[in-house]
Design a protein around this motif. Sequence first.
Motif, PDB file in Angstrom:
ATOM      1  N   ARG A   1      42.795  48.372  40.630  1.00  0.00           N
ATOM      2  CA  ARG A   1      42.445  46.990  40.903  1.00  0.00           C
ATOM      3  C   ARG A   1      43.440  46.368  41.886  1.00  0.00           C
ATOM      4  O   ARG A   1      43.107  45.506  42.660  1.00  0.00           O
TER       5      ARG A   1
ATOM      6  N   LYS B   1      33.270  45.308  32.492  1.00  0.00           N
ATOM      7  CA  LYS B   1      33.825  46.034  33.620  1.00  0.00           C
ATOM      8  C   LYS B   1      32.740  46.296  34.647  1.00  0.00           C
ATOM      9  O   LYS B   1      31.567  46.339  34.282  1.00  0.00           O
ATOM     10  N   PRO B   2      33.022  46.529  35.879  1.00  0.00           N
ATOM     11  CA  PRO B   2      34.368  46.686  36.437  1.00  0.00           C
ATOM     12  C   PRO B   2      34.940  45.406  37.074  1.00  0.00           C
ATOM     13  O   PRO B   2      36.069  45.434  37.508  1.00  0.00           O
ATOM     14  N   LYS B   3      34.141  44.359  37.116  1.00  0.00           N
ATOM     15  CA  LYS B   3      34.649  43.193  37.846  1.00  0.00           C
ATOM     16  C   LYS B   3      35.526  42.330  36.952  1.00  0.00           C
ATOM     17  O   LYS B   3      35.184  41.191  36.626  1.00  0.00           O
ATOM     18  N   THR B   4      36.624  42.886  36.484  1.00  0.00           N
ATOM     19  CA  THR B   4      37.571  42.117  35.676  1.00  0.00           C
ATOM     20  C   THR B   4      38.962  42.411  36.204  1.00  0.00           C
ATOM     21  O   THR B   4      39.154  43.320  37.020  1.00  0.00           O
TER      22      THR B   4
ATOM     23  N   ARG C   1      39.730  45.870  35.300  1.00  0.00           N
ATOM     24  CA  ARG C   1      38.609  46.774  35.516  1.00  0.00           C
ATOM     25  C   ARG C   1      38.133  47.418  34.226  1.00  0.00           C
ATOM     26  O   ARG C   1      37.534  48.502  34.233  1.00  0.00           O
ATOM     27  N   GLU C   2      38.457  46.779  33.110  1.00  0.00           N
ATOM     28  CA  GLU C   2      37.931  47.225  31.819  1.00  0.00           C
ATOM     29  C   GLU C   2      37.157  46.055  31.236  1.00  0.00           C
ATOM     30  O   GLU C   2      37.219  44.956  31.763  1.00  0.00           O
TER      31      GLU C   2
ATOM     32  N   ALA D   1      45.558  47.162  35.404  1.00  0.00           N
ATOM     33  CA  ALA D   1      44.883  46.718  36.619  1.00  0.00           C
ATOM     34  C   ALA D   1      45.238  47.660  37.757  1.00  0.00           C
ATOM     35  O   ALA D   1      44.390  48.096  38.524  1.00  0.00           O
TER      36      ALA D   1
ATOM     37  N   ASN E   1      43.895  51.299  37.219  1.00  0.00           N
ATOM     38  CA  ASN E   1      42.450  51.379  37.412  1.00  0.00           C
ATOM     39  C   ASN E   1      42.056  51.029  38.837  1.00  0.00           C
ATOM     40  O   ASN E   1      40.892  50.813  39.132  1.00  0.00           O
TER      41      ASN E   1
END
Lengths: 630, 463
Positions: B128, B78-81, B84-85, B123, B126
Amino acid sequence: MKGYQAGTYDVIVVGAGHAGVEAGLASARMGAKTLMLTISLEGVAFMPCNPSVGGPAKGVVVREIDALGGEMGHNIDKTYIQMRMLNTRKGPAVRALRAQADKQLYQRAMKKTIEDTENLTLRQGMVERLIVEDGVCRGVVVATGAEYRAKAVVLTTGVYLKGKIIIGELQYESGPNNMQASVSLSEHLKELGFDLVRFKTGTPPRVNGRTIDYSKTEIQPGDEEPLAFSYDTKEFIKDQIPCWLTYTNDETHKIINENLDRSPIYSGAIVGTGPRYCPSIETKIVRFSDKSRHQLFLEPEGKETKEVYVDGLSTSMPEEIQRKMLATIPGLEQVEMMRPGYAIEYDAMVPTQLWPSLETKKIEGLFTAGQINGTSGYEEAAGQGLMGGINAARKALGKEPVILDRAQAYIGVLIDDLVTKGTKEPYRLLTSRAEYRLLLRHDNADLRLTELGHKIGLIREERYQRFLVKKQLIEQERTRLAVTTVKPSEEAAELLEQRGAAPIYEPLKADRLLKRPELNYHDVASLLPDNGTAVPDDVGEQVEIQVKYEGYINKQLQQVEKMKRMEKKKIPQDLDYSVIDGIATEARQKLDKVRPISVGQASRVSGVNPSDIAILLVYLEQGKLARKTG
Amino acid sequence: MIELYCEDTIAAISTPVGEGAISIVRLSGPEAIQAADRLFAGKRTLSEVPSHTMHYGRIVDPGTGRTIEEAMVSVMKKPKTFTREDVVEINCHGGLTSVNRVLELVLDQNVRLAEPGEFTKRAFLNGRIDLSQAEAVMDLIRAKTDQAMDVAIGQVEGTLSRLIHQLRQQLLDILAAVEVNIDYPEYDDAEVVTGRLLRDRSIAVRKQVDHVLSTARQGKILREGLSTAIIGRPNVGKSSLLNHLIHENRAIVTDVPGTTRDIIEDYVNIHGIPLKLIDTAGIRETEDTVEKIGVERSRTALKKADLVLLLINYHEELTEGDRQLFTLIGETPAIIILNKTDLSGGVSIDAVEKLAAGRQIVRISLLNEQGIPELEESIASLFFKNGVTQNEEAYVSNTRHIALLKKARSAISDAIEAADQGLPVDMAQIDIKRTWDILGEIVGDTVSDSLINELFSKFCLGK
């Protein structure tokens, strides 16, 4: 009737039954100028049904009331004729106290407490209408013409609203035990737009104890050891009075069966919904026709009277049949009936019309508590009365309401069930209604609620300090057990053998040893080096329970954590559910009606599915986002 | 309780089932990486690797140590997924069976099966996904949930559903009896539930749960087919066996004569068990590379297999290639087939038996069409000891059901343990209630007032 201005108060409590007295006392003790109005001063804290207080779940409620600064615990401790601890052979989560009350003493003691309380006026008067201005309740109007003004009103009308007594073919308008019923108020509530339901409950005949042949019954004595509901009680009543057990038989059942056509329940005369957990004897015999006998407990109604309550024989059969029934029962062959049993129908509020604070959604400043909300039982009424009184007083004093959650108290479970799910029959608390019953124990009510009771101004400083000391002692003792080691010794070996526990071969931490089912706190403490301060029994008990059941307690605490996060997610009171597309129609209607205050409460509304909740959550987040960006 | 917040780790197969060569098991949540690590055997542990990298390794069942799948695993911190997990994706190239097996193992690591649309929901929650997409998210949750619930509950077949209801009734009986004891301590007509009684009844329930779970594998087989690899040295008769099985059992033949097939998969039905045959036949084998290629092809086929049919030439001595194949089988269930019994025996039976290590050995002659029924019998009996009793047994095949049954098993085991430790009945009751709730999720019954209804319909309570 010519009206007159009779006074202004912060809070008015309508009714002085078990809900009303708690509401009035709490409100006054919190500093709100309070008026209690009752149809008859003879009805203060009256027990129209069984002469007892407590029992599983209900007994815990009494402890909770006490921990929050309510009166029921004190009052029963002053007036019981017998006290028992139930479920002692089961786990600590389900233990509960039950007392047989001296009904007259109970009333007198409560009335005196009220009379002695500052800020509190007790007055006879039948409230006929509410004063409602712009959707806000501003006071009440009494039949005599007196108009009282207040910032908040609590209705605790019990079974008085359009009460109707039914005994066989006989029917008449009446409150409990031939008190005057309240008709106008019920009509007025309907005019204001409230949904009311018709419920029914009942009570058994009373007999003269002088005419009972006790030799044909079994004795049911109280416990020898001193017991008390209140954490304040230091004096215990010594000369207890026993109850007696007898049974119905085929002869009794035959009489009932032969006269079912005269039973108001089966003839259709009774329209109200009765409680399943408190069925009349005729219902028991019809529904459980294979049972050859039913238990009957003969419970004295007090020390100064010979009246005996025939617990288990609740009935609305004609008086003639009731007398015949009694004569078939061992020990009661020659008995003199003093009052017949009866059924009573009454109007109750549909409780989903309330916020969890017990304030009505429709009319601000109006609270309802007790049997009017569809419950049954003195304890359920008292618990609601206390919360209604607290929140009415807080309203009057400009403070936020206090809401107990489901992990905090049985009272929280009770109110949440009522306002979230409603009830189709008179509601009774059962331990199985609580998800976290291991946390809602009889023994830890003070640990759960004293802090809150103190914060809202109902627990006095002296008691609070006492509580803090106890709390600290528990912590200290737990730490001591966690760090102190028990070494294998002759003394230890002997004790373990005596208790039937496996011997220890290596040094063991004391708390590990206490986890063994065979050992109690005193056993383990006796093996520890004396630290010079023996802890009081209630501290030892707490330590023992906390250590022994740690695993389960922690499991429940984890669940509670989750639950609390859901409760913290608040829903705006004005949320328009109709614009949330994704929510299923049924769920939307239910949510719109209940108007839950949190996502947690929403998830407990029946007919609302997890997907509805997920969508609601997304919607709420979206709103937040919109406000942020917009 | 409804899971609203992203506190736990979730997983699901994130590629359409049965489509595409690669299936992905996706994990998301705080413990995604640790959970995957417990199953992953590679050069480095996944917690050490940099974010957004992909790693080759094996997925190993920590219980048995058996390799389930060779896989490429990507780790995204995370967080670039998407959610964001922490996210881990296990790319499996095996068939549906092995992907499901991987998911099952993941779900044993304190990971919950994702609700439909839950990755997207996370997503969103969080932060996203932006506002404009929120509505789409709600639609998705609605659609997917309804569909999945219908499917999931529809999948509870008659027998399984009956069985779960029976189990729940047994639990409800215990619960009601305990509750009566608690709430009406003086009521003399209810059985007193002692720790021992509760323990005995819980054990009986656990046994039944175990039984259902033991059919889980069969259920999968019935649904998805038993992946069967026919392996052996060149010219040992693999194609003939395949054709025999196909011919005899009238399955669809996709064989195009003269075409080189890499691996063909055909379904046949043996005694009620669908066999998905993976053949290594049709390989053009040149003289000098024969052994090498044969082994390599077999290796590939084996990865997918639930069952191995290893053909040995009865007529010839065991070669190094044969021995290698025995090692390759590992712990996959296998039947050893000695083919060409029409010819004189050249193989050392002792040596084969030793290598077979207790596995069944069947002698056949494909040329004379001898021994085929016996072989079929062996295949069937390997998976169903008493033959296929498809109609009477409840087979669980749905991953969600298996995960829930495992949870139920662990809950009832807690109850038994509590009773063993001498804890009060109302403690063990907590676990029994939980078991009852979990089983309710399988059949879609989560109404909580059944217990109170049971109480009052069964016992004559009250004053």
